[in-house]
Design an enzyme around this catalytic site. Structure first.
Site, PDB file in Angstrom:
ATOM      1  N   HIS A  23       0.836  -1.201   0.000  1.00 23.97           N
ATOM      2  CA  HIS A  23       0.000   0.000   0.000  1.00 23.97           C
ATOM      3  C   HIS A  23       0.873   1.254   0.000  1.00 23.97           C
ATOM      4  O   HIS A  23       0.641   2.206  -0.742  1.00 23.97           O
ATOM      5  CB  HIS A  23      -0.889   0.057   1.251  1.00 23.97           C
TER       6      HIS A  23
ATOM      7  N   LYS B 171     -16.379  -6.940   4.318  1.00 28.44           N
ATOM      8  CA  LYS B 171     -15.245  -7.510   5.051  1.00 28.44           C
ATOM      9  C   LYS B 171     -15.311  -7.158   6.526  1.00 28.44           C
ATOM     10  O   LYS B 171     -15.479  -5.984   6.875  1.00 28.44           O
ATOM     11  CB  LYS B 171     -13.931  -6.951   4.495  1.00 28.44           C
TER      12      LYS B 171
ATOM     13  N   ARG C  49      -1.749  -6.212  -8.282  1.00 23.98           N
ATOM     14  CA  ARG C  49      -0.669  -7.164  -7.993  1.00 23.98           C
ATOM     15  C   ARG C  49      -0.566  -8.255  -9.046  1.00 23.98           C
ATOM     16  O   ARG C  49       0.502  -8.713  -9.386  1.00 23.98           O
ATOM     17  CB  ARG C  49      -0.907  -7.846  -6.634  1.00 23.98           C
TER      18      ARG C  49
ATOM     19  N   SER D  84      -2.626  -7.862   3.099  1.00 23.37           N
ATOM     20  CA  SER D  84      -3.025  -7.685   4.501  1.00 23.37           C
ATOM     21  C   SER D  84      -3.366  -9.039   5.116  1.00 23.37           C
ATOM     22  O   SER D  84      -3.039  -9.304   6.274  1.00 23.37           O
ATOM     23  CB  SER D  84      -4.244  -6.764   4.596  1.00 23.37           C
TER      24      SER D  84
HETATM   25  P1  ADP Z   1      -9.826  -3.611  -0.438  1.00 24.11           P
HETATM   26  O1  ADP Z   1     -10.563  -4.194   0.703  1.00 24.11           O
HETATM   27  O2  ADP Z   1     -10.514  -2.451  -1.065  1.00 24.11           O
HETATM   28  O3  ADP Z   1      -9.308  -4.607  -1.433  1.00 24.11           O
HETATM   29  P2  ADP Z   1      -7.109  -3.354   0.501  1.00 24.11           P
HETATM   30  O4  ADP Z   1      -6.704  -2.611   1.721  1.00 24.11           O
HETATM   31  O5  ADP Z   1      -6.908  -4.835   0.513  1.00 24.11           O
HETATM   32  O6  ADP Z   1      -8.594  -2.938   0.267  1.00 24.11           O
HETATM   33  O7  ADP Z   1      -6.360  -2.783  -0.776  1.00 24.11           O
HETATM   34  C1  ADP Z   1      -6.431  -1.438  -1.147  1.00 24.11           C
HETATM   35  C2  ADP Z   1      -5.683  -1.244  -2.461  1.00 24.11           C
HETATM   36  O8  ADP Z   1      -4.309  -1.575  -2.317  1.00 24.11           O
HETATM   37  C3  ADP Z   1      -6.167  -2.150  -3.605  1.00 24.11           C
HETATM   38  O9  ADP Z   1      -6.085  -1.430  -4.804  1.00 24.11           O
HETATM   39  C4  ADP Z   1      -5.175  -3.270  -3.623  1.00 24.11           C
HETATM   40  O10 ADP Z   1      -5.082  -3.867  -4.910  1.00 24.11           O
HETATM   41  C5  ADP Z   1      -3.928  -2.518  -3.267  1.00 24.11           C
HETATM   42  N1  ADP Z   1      -2.923  -3.415  -2.692  1.00 24.11           N
HETATM   43  C6  ADP Z   1      -3.086  -4.349  -1.742  1.00 24.11           C
HETATM   44  N2  ADP Z   1      -1.932  -4.991  -1.475  1.00 24.11           N
HETATM   45  C7  ADP Z   1      -0.999  -4.463  -2.304  1.00 24.11           C
HETATM   46  C8  ADP Z   1       0.382  -4.714  -2.553  1.00 24.11           C
HETATM   47  N3  ADP Z   1       1.054  -5.661  -1.909  1.00 24.11           N
HETATM   48  N4  ADP Z   1       1.000  -3.946  -3.477  1.00 24.11           N
HETATM   49  C9  ADP Z   1       0.329  -2.983  -4.126  1.00 24.11           C
HETATM   50  N5  ADP Z   1      -0.974  -2.719  -3.975  1.00 24.11           N
HETATM   51  C10 ADP Z   1      -1.645  -3.441  -3.065  1.00 24.11           C
END
Ligand code: ADP
Length: 161
Positions: A19, A43, A92, A130
């Protein structure tokens, strides 16, 4: 006037290095990035909202152009509320792509003036999620290598819900 504002929405349960990297790489593209923790998704979060916000704030503490907020409305409605014309998302892999393109399509249908901007994850971050961080933590292992260096997360943070 007419600031370029991007919304980076997510659950951030918790924020990871992935992130952080997406937001930092997007900084030169926008005047302001609003990192927004959604609170009305299906979620169920593992970490308390206050903790998730605190970790994101600590991570981006050095950047005055980054704001950290919560929202519980439809993403495009929240964008309009804060004047964001861009939604920032990270990609990703092909699973992310399949999922994200549907959301982007629907968001475009709902608000055609708002563009979703995708940044490809850096190779080192593609395996980080996450859920992986939560899993490792639940077995009592250190997660420092997967989360921003500005923060620390311990297994006790899960219990303080
Ligand atoms: P959501 O519940 O909306 O998927 P996340 O917190 O999991 O929320 O992810 C928010 C954003 O960050 C999404 O666009 C996701 O693809 C991106 N993201 C999650 N993990 C990574 C990572 N390791 N590298 C780059 N982007 C990521």
């Amino acid at each position: 006037m007419n600031q370029k504002i991007a919304l980076f929405p997510g659950s951030f349960d918790p924020i990871t290095k992935g992130h952080k990297s997406i937001v930092e790489r997007a900084l030169p593209l926008f005047d302001k990035i609003v990192v927004a923790v959604g609170t009305n998704t299906a979620k169920n979060s593992v970490f308390p909202l206050e903790k998730r916000l605190e970790w994101i704030r600590q991570t981006f503490n050095q950047y005055p152009q980054i704001e950290v907020v919560t929202f519980n409305s439809l993403t495009v409605d929240f964008c309009r509320e804060i004047g964001a014309k861009y939604i920032l998302r990270g990609l990703r892999n092909s699973t992310d792509f399949q999922y994200e393109r549907n959301i982007a399509r629907i968001n475009q249908e709902l608000a055609e003036e708002i563009e979703t901007i995708f940044l490809m994850t850096k190779p080192d971050d593609t395996a980080i999620s996450s859920s992986l961080v939560r899993e490792i933590l639940s077995f009592g292992r250190d997660v420092a290598q997967f989360i921003p260096e500005e923060i620390t997360i311990s297994i006790n943070d899960i219990a303080t819900k």
